[in-house]
Design a protein around this motif. Structure first.
Motif, PDB file in Angstrom:
ATOM      1  N   LEU A 237      38.615  31.636  30.275  1.00  0.00           N
ATOM      2  CA  LEU A 237      37.479  32.138  31.037  1.00  0.00           C
ATOM      3  C   LEU A 237      36.352  31.129  30.914  1.00  0.00           C
ATOM      4  O   LEU A 237      35.896  30.824  29.812  1.00  0.00           O
ATOM      5  CB  LEU A 237      37.011  33.495  30.503  1.00  0.00           C
ATOM      6  CG  LEU A 237      35.789  34.089  31.220  1.00  0.00           C
ATOM      7  CD1 LEU A 237      36.158  34.478  32.659  1.00  0.00           C
ATOM      8  CD2 LEU A 237      35.235  35.281  30.459  1.00  0.00           C
ATOM      9  N   ASP A 238      35.925  30.598  32.063  1.00  0.00           N
ATOM     10  CA  ASP A 238      34.793  29.665  32.081  1.00  0.00           C
ATOM     11  C   ASP A 238      33.532  30.480  32.380  1.00  0.00           C
ATOM     12  O   ASP A 238      33.415  31.097  33.439  1.00  0.00           O
ATOM     13  CB  ASP A 238      35.003  28.588  33.133  1.00  0.00           C
ATOM     14  CG  ASP A 238      33.952  27.499  33.026  1.00  0.00           C
ATOM     15  OD1 ASP A 238      34.088  26.629  32.161  1.00  0.00           O
ATOM     16  OD2 ASP A 238      32.988  27.531  33.817  1.00  0.00           O
TER      17      ASP A 238
ATOM     18  N   ASP B  61      42.447  37.543  23.559  1.00  0.00           N
ATOM     19  CA  ASP B  61      43.568  36.651  23.870  1.00  0.00           C
ATOM     20  C   ASP B  61      43.195  35.599  24.909  1.00  0.00           C
ATOM     21  O   ASP B  61      44.072  34.920  25.455  1.00  0.00           O
ATOM     22  CB  ASP B  61      44.763  37.463  24.366  1.00  0.00           C
ATOM     23  CG  ASP B  61      44.443  38.275  25.622  1.00  0.00           C
ATOM     24  OD1 ASP B  61      43.240  38.464  25.917  1.00  0.00           O
ATOM     25  OD2 ASP B  61      45.394  38.726  26.303  1.00  0.00           O
ATOM     26  N   VAL B  62      41.910  35.457  25.185  1.00  0.00           N
ATOM     27  CA  VAL B  62      41.425  34.523  26.209  1.00  0.00           C
ATOM     28  C   VAL B  62      40.574  33.441  25.551  1.00  0.00           C
ATOM     29  O   VAL B  62      39.693  33.738  24.742  1.00  0.00           O
ATOM     30  CB  VAL B  62      40.584  35.269  27.267  1.00  0.00           C
ATOM     31  CG1 VAL B  62      40.045  34.287  28.313  1.00  0.00           C
ATOM     32  CG2 VAL B  62      41.400  36.368  27.927  1.00  0.00           C
ATOM     33  N   GLU B  63      40.846  32.203  25.896  1.00  0.00           N
ATOM     34  CA  GLU B  63      40.004  31.096  25.423  1.00  0.00           C
ATOM     35  C   GLU B  63      38.762  31.036  26.312  1.00  0.00           C
ATOM     36  O   GLU B  63      38.878  30.862  27.523  1.00  0.00           O
ATOM     37  CB  GLU B  63      40.772  29.779  25.499  1.00  0.00           C
ATOM     38  CG  GLU B  63      40.009  28.588  24.945  1.00  0.00           C
ATOM     39  CD  GLU B  63      40.821  27.303  24.950  1.00  0.00           C
ATOM     40  OE1 GLU B  63      40.216  26.228  24.790  1.00  0.00           O
ATOM     41  OE2 GLU B  63      42.065  27.368  25.114  1.00  0.00           O
TER      42      GLU B  63
ATOM     43  N   GLN C  57      44.414  40.439  33.756  1.00  0.00           N
ATOM     44  CA  GLN C  57      45.499  41.364  33.426  1.00  0.00           C
ATOM     45  C   GLN C  57      46.835  40.862  33.968  1.00  0.00           C
ATOM     46  O   GLN C  57      47.867  40.940  33.288  1.00  0.00           O
ATOM     47  CB  GLN C  57      45.177  42.750  33.973  1.00  0.00           C
ATOM     48  CG  GLN C  57      44.032  43.440  33.248  1.00  0.00           C
ATOM     49  CD  GLN C  57      43.669  44.789  33.858  1.00  0.00           C
ATOM     50  OE1 GLN C  57      43.826  44.995  35.060  1.00  0.00           O
ATOM     51  NE2 GLN C  57      43.201  45.719  33.032  1.00  0.00           N
ATOM     52  N   ALA C  58      46.817  40.329  35.181  1.00  0.00           N
ATOM     53  CA  ALA C  58      48.051  39.792  35.758  1.00  0.00           C
ATOM     54  C   ALA C  58      48.527  38.575  34.976  1.00  0.00           C
ATOM     55  O   ALA C  58      49.737  38.409  34.740  1.00  0.00           O
ATOM     56  CB  ALA C  58      47.824  39.429  37.220  1.00  0.00           C
ATOM     57  N   GLY C  59      47.592  37.725  34.573  1.00  0.00           N
ATOM     58  CA  GLY C  59      47.956  36.559  33.787  1.00  0.00           C
ATOM     59  C   GLY C  59      48.608  36.941  32.468  1.00  0.00           C
ATOM     60  O   GLY C  59      49.572  36.299  32.025  1.00  0.00           O
ATOM     61  N   ARG C  60      48.104  37.998  31.854  1.00  0.00           N
ATOM     62  CA  ARG C  60      48.710  38.468  30.605  1.00  0.00           C
ATOM     63  C   ARG C  60      50.154  38.912  30.851  1.00  0.00           C
ATOM     64  O   ARG C  60      51.071  38.543  30.113  1.00  0.00           O
ATOM     65  CB  ARG C  60      47.909  39.647  30.043  1.00  0.00           C
ATOM     66  CG  ARG C  60      46.542  39.295  29.497  1.00  0.00           C
ATOM     67  CD  ARG C  60      45.881  40.508  28.858  1.00  0.00           C
ATOM     68  NE  ARG C  60      44.557  40.169  28.376  1.00  0.00           N
ATOM     69  CZ  ARG C  60      43.419  40.455  29.019  1.00  0.00           C
ATOM     70  NH1 ARG C  60      43.467  41.106  30.183  1.00  0.00           N
ATOM     71  NH2 ARG C  60      42.252  40.108  28.522  1.00  0.00           N
TER      72      ARG C  60
END
Length: 320
Positions: free
Chosen positions: A144-145, A174-176, A133-136
């Motif tokens: 995300l690994d 929105d996350v790879e 959320q902070a990264g967004r």
């Protein structure tokens, strides 16, 4: 070799001791790259890397150093700066936003987070969600690994606990997401191999390639660790940047002259096994589940014969 992606493994220290770790990272390790060494490496490769990846261990254990190295990369004109972290520091959204703001101001462009059944005993899923959320909010690209054990027949299928983790993380549109089973090297070879189905005395298969990018014959990326070892895969070194200039190491790289790489390039881990057999290694019956598992086991056997290129010691669980 032209280095388009440079990885700096800032430390092997980590708040976690994950079963799938390729480098035996953990709380008891205290090695860190110095800012002076990081500056030197970036200066020697100035103008080449398009990506700098800062990883560990856990770089979030020293944000001052991580931020300082990111600033150096920005000063050298590296357009992409990635930070790999397990997100333990995101104990609340305000705490996560504080870190992400520092990273963004230093030039970090991508936040790569880990969440899995292996991390869960050490890092609450809620912390990873806060970091996302902070990264967004901070405008960072997000990764995300996600690693999990194979299902029946070796098929990479998410288990119920992994599915639960994804549900807790919420919308990831929105996350790879990078997902799959762990490579069986380092601690993973010891802890996870019994959970993989199937056994083969000498499994077939070629090397999946360097840890970063490219092929072993023509790598386009390298990792440098706190001890100065320049690696293509954890525990497979092509030189030591504290003993020889990093620029000279990458310029002179020739897979055909590397005693370990040339065998793998010529015939995969099975070819490396033949080299080990000439030195007395006897493969146990039906003991290996993947080519990586075989390769790591053989490299551990060969390390006393090739200590400078089968390095660093920490990748084999040996004391530093």
């Amino acid at each position: 070799m032209v280095v388009t992606a440079l990885g700096l493994n800032l430390t092997r220290q980590c708040n976690a001791r994950c079963a799938h770790c390729a480098c035996y990272c953990g709380p008891g390790v205290r090695d860190w790259i110095s800012l002076a060494d990081a500056r030197e490496y970036l200066g020697q490769l100035a103008g080449e890397p398009r990506v700098l990846a800062l990883s560990g261990g856990e770089p979030g254990l020293d944000w001052d150093l991580t931020v300082a190295v990111a600033r150096e990369a920005t000063r050298h004109g590296i357009p992409e700066v990635w930070v790999f972290t397990n997100g333990f520091w995101a104990i609340s959204l305000p705490a996560a936003l504080e870190v992400v703001t520092r990273l963004g101001e230093a030039g970090v462009t991508r936040l790569c987070l880990s969440a899995s059944v292996f991390h869960r005993p050490f890092v609450p899923v809620a912390s990873v969600k806060n970091a996302l959320q902070a990264g967004r909010r901070g405008g960072l690209d997000l990764v995300l690994d996600l690693r999990y054990l194979p299902g029946p027949g070796g098929v990479a299928v998410k288990d119920p606990e992994t599915t639960e983790i994804l549900e807790q993380l919420g919308d990831l549109s929105d996350v790879e997401v990078w997902e799959g089973t762990p490579r069986l090297i380092g601690r993973a070879a010891e802890r996870l191999a019994p959970a993989f189905p199937g056994r083969d005395r000498l499994p077939a298969g070629s090397c999946p390639g360097p840890w970063v990018i490219g092929t072993l014959a023509e790598p386009a990326g390298i990792d440098v660790d706190p001890a100065g070892d320049v690696t293509l895969c954890p525990g497979l070194s092509i030189g030591n940047a504290l003993r020889r200039p990093l620029s000279a190491i990458v310029r002179s790289y020739d897979a055909g002259h590397h005693p370990i790489v040339r065998e793998i390039v010529a015939g995969g881990p099975r070819k490396l096994a033949r080299l080990a057999q000439t030195l007395g290694w006897v493969p146990p019956d039906e003991s290996f589940v993947t080519a990586c598992h075989l390769c790591f086991t053989i490299r551990r056997f060969l390390r006393p014969y090739y200590p400078d290129v089968i390095a660093p010691a920490g990748c084999y669980g040996e004391p530093l």
